[in-house]
Design a protein around this motif. Structure first.
Motif, short mmCIF file in Angstrom:
data_model
loop_
_atom_site.label_atom_id
_atom_site.label_comp_id
_atom_site.label_asym_id
_atom_site.label_seq_id
_atom_site.Cartn_x
_atom_site.Cartn_y
_atom_site.Cartn_z
N ARG A 268 0.83 -1.21 0.00
CA ARG A 268 0.00 0.00 0.00
C ARG A 268 0.86 1.24 0.00
O ARG A 268 1.89 1.32 0.69
CB ARG A 268 -0.91 0.02 1.23
N ASP A 303 -8.15 6.35 -2.68
CA ASP A 303 -8.12 6.64 -1.25
C ASP A 303 -7.62 8.07 -1.05
O ASP A 303 -6.47 8.38 -1.38
CB ASP A 303 -7.21 5.64 -0.54
N GLU A 306 -4.51 8.32 1.02
CA GLU A 306 -3.35 7.87 0.26
C GLU A 306 -2.81 9.00 -0.61
O GLU A 306 -1.59 9.28 -0.64
CB GLU A 306 -3.77 6.68 -0.60
#
Length: 377
Positions: A268, A303, A306
Motif C-alpha cells: 500500500r 483513497d 493515500e
C-alpha cells in the motif's frame, strides 16, 4: 400333493411374508417427519419443512416441539406474526422451556412490542440465567431506549454466558457502546478484563489498543495491536498502527520492521509513504526516494488519505509541482469539494507555486464549504 394344498401353501407363505414386515408406529412416523422437517429447515427449504411439520401435526398434535419448530421456520422466512403465534402455542405446551420465551421476546422486540419483549426475555433468563441470546436482546432494547449503561451490562452478561465467536462479538457490542459514548476509561477496563479472562480476538485486542492509545499508554497499545495482528494475518492496518506508535516513541528501527510486516500483508502506498518519512527522519534521503518510487507504483488513486499523504511526501522531497497536480485533481472531485481542509491545503501550495487559477478555485470551494473560512491563502 393334493391340488387343494398348493393354494393353501401359497396363502400361508403370503401371510408369513406380511407378518415378517416391520410395521411403523404413528409415534415413529411422527418422529421421522420431525427429523425430515428439521433437516429441510437447516437446508433452507422452508416450504418443504412446513409441509413436513404439518404432516407431523396430524400424527402428534400435542408434541411440544412442533410449534417451536414451525416458529423457527416462520422466523427465518420473516413472517414474524406467524412466528410469534407459534411460540405462544409452544409456551402453552411447555411454559418452562426458556428458549421459547427467548425467541418470543426477540420476535416481540422486532415487532416493536417493547414491554412485552422485555417481559418475555426476563422470563427466559429467569428459567436459564445463561441464555445469552435473551441477554443480548435485552441489551438491544435498552440501547434503543438510550439506556446505555444497562445495555452495556446486558451485553457483558451475554458475553460472559456465550462461547466461541459469539463471546467476542458480544463483548465488542459492549465496548462499541462505551466507545460511542466517549467512556474510554470504561472501554479500557472492560477490554483488559475480557482479554485477561481469555477473550483474545483480533477485534477485542484492537479495541484494547485503541483504549490504551486514549490513555496515553503507547507501549502497551503497540503490544495489543501486535497481538491483534497475529490473529488477523490479512489485516495490514494493525501492523501500520504498530509502526506509527513506534515512530511516536522514537523507535525508528522498530517502526521500519512493523511497516515492512504491513507491506507483507498488502502493498500500500500509505505504508511506503510512512517508511519514507522514517528514512527522512534518519537523514536517509536515498531510502526515502526509493519508498516514494514504491508508493507511486502501488497507489490506487481511490483513497483520499493515500493521495494526500503522497502529495505531502512529494512536497517534502522538493517535488511540489507534482504534489499540486495531485491536490488540484483531488480537490476538484465532487466527493471532496466540501472538504475545506483539503481546499485550503491546495490553495496554500498553489499560492506558493504562483498558480493563480488553482488557488482561486480552491479558495472558492473552501469558503463555500465552510462559512468560518474568512481568509483564504
Amino acid at each position: 400333493m393334493s391340488p387343494r394344498v398348493l393354494p393353501l401353501l401359497a396363502l400361508l407363505a403370503a401371510i408369513a411374508c406380511e407378518d415378517s414386515t416391520p410395521k411403523v408406529s404413528a409415534k415413529d412416523h411422527a418422529e421421522g417427519l420431525y427429523i425430515k422437517g428439521t433437516a429441510e429447515y437447516l437446508q433452507g427449504q422452508f416450504e418443504a419443512s412446513l409441509k413436513s411439520f404439518e404432516a407431523m401435526k396430524q400424527l402428534a398434535p400435542q408434541d411440544p416441539r412442533l410449534p417451536a419448530a414451525r416458529g423457527e421456520v416462520y422466523l427465518s422466512m420473516g413472517r414474524l406474526n406467524e412466528a410469534a403465534a407459534e411460540f405462544e402455542a409452544a409456551l402453552v405446551l411447555d411454559p418452562k422451556r426458556s428458549t421459547n420465551w427467548s425467541r418470543l421476546g426477540f420476535i416481540q422486540a422486532q415487532l416493536g412490542k417493547v414491554s412485552e419483549a422485555q417481559s418475555s426475555l426476563r422470563k427466559a433468563i429467569g428459567l436459564f440465567p445463561n441464555d445469552f441470546n435473551a441477554l443480548e436482546a435485552l441489551g438491544e432494547l435498552h440501547l434503543k431506549k438510550g439506556e446505555h449503561t444497562e445495555a452495556v451490562r446486558h451485553f457483558t452478561l451475554a458475553s460472559n454466558a456465550a462461547s466461541g465467536e459469539a463471546k467476542s462479538a458480544l463483548l465488542m457490542r459492549a465496548l462499541d457502546v462505551l466507545s460511542q459514548q466517549g467512556r474510554h476509561a470504561e472501554v479500557l477496563a472492560l477490554a483488559q478484563k475480557g482479554v485477561s479472562e481469555g477473550t483474545r480476538s483480533a477485534e477485542v485486542l484492537t479495541a484494547l489498543g485503541d483504549a490504551l492509545v486514549h490513555a496515553g499508554k503507547l507501549p502497551e497499545a503497540a503490544a495489543a495491536y501486535q497481538d491483534a495482528a497475529g490473529l488477523a494475518p490479512r489485516d495490514p492496518t494493525l501492523w501500520e498502527l504498530v509502526g506509527e506508535i513506534h515512530m511516536r516513541l522514537d523507535k525508528p528501527g522498530e517502526a521500519i520492521s512493523a511497516y515492512q510486516e504491513s507491506l507483507k500483508v498488502k502493498d500500500r502506498a500509505v505504508v511506503h509513504v510512512a517508511l519514507a518519512r522514517v528514512h527522512l527522519a534518519m537523514n536517509n534521503r536515498a531510502a526515502a526516494e526509493d519508498e516514494l518510487t514504491a508508493a507511486l507504483a502501488s497507489v490506487s488513486g481511490k483513497d483520499t488519505r493515500e493521495l494526500r499523504d503522497l502529495a505531502g511526501l512529494l512536497s517534502d522531497l522538493d517535488r511540489k509541482p507534482d504534489a499540486l497536480r495531485i491536490l488540484a485533481s483531488l480537490s476538484a472531485e465532487e466527493d471532496y469539494v466540501k472538504d475545506a481542509e483539503l481546499q485550503l491545503t491546495t490553495a496554500r501550495l498553489a499560492r506558493e507555486l504562483k498558480d493563480t487559477s488553482v488557488q482561486q478555485a480552491a479558495c472558492a470551494r473552501a469558503t463555500a464549504a465552510d462559512a468560518g473560512v474568512k481568509k483564504c491563502p
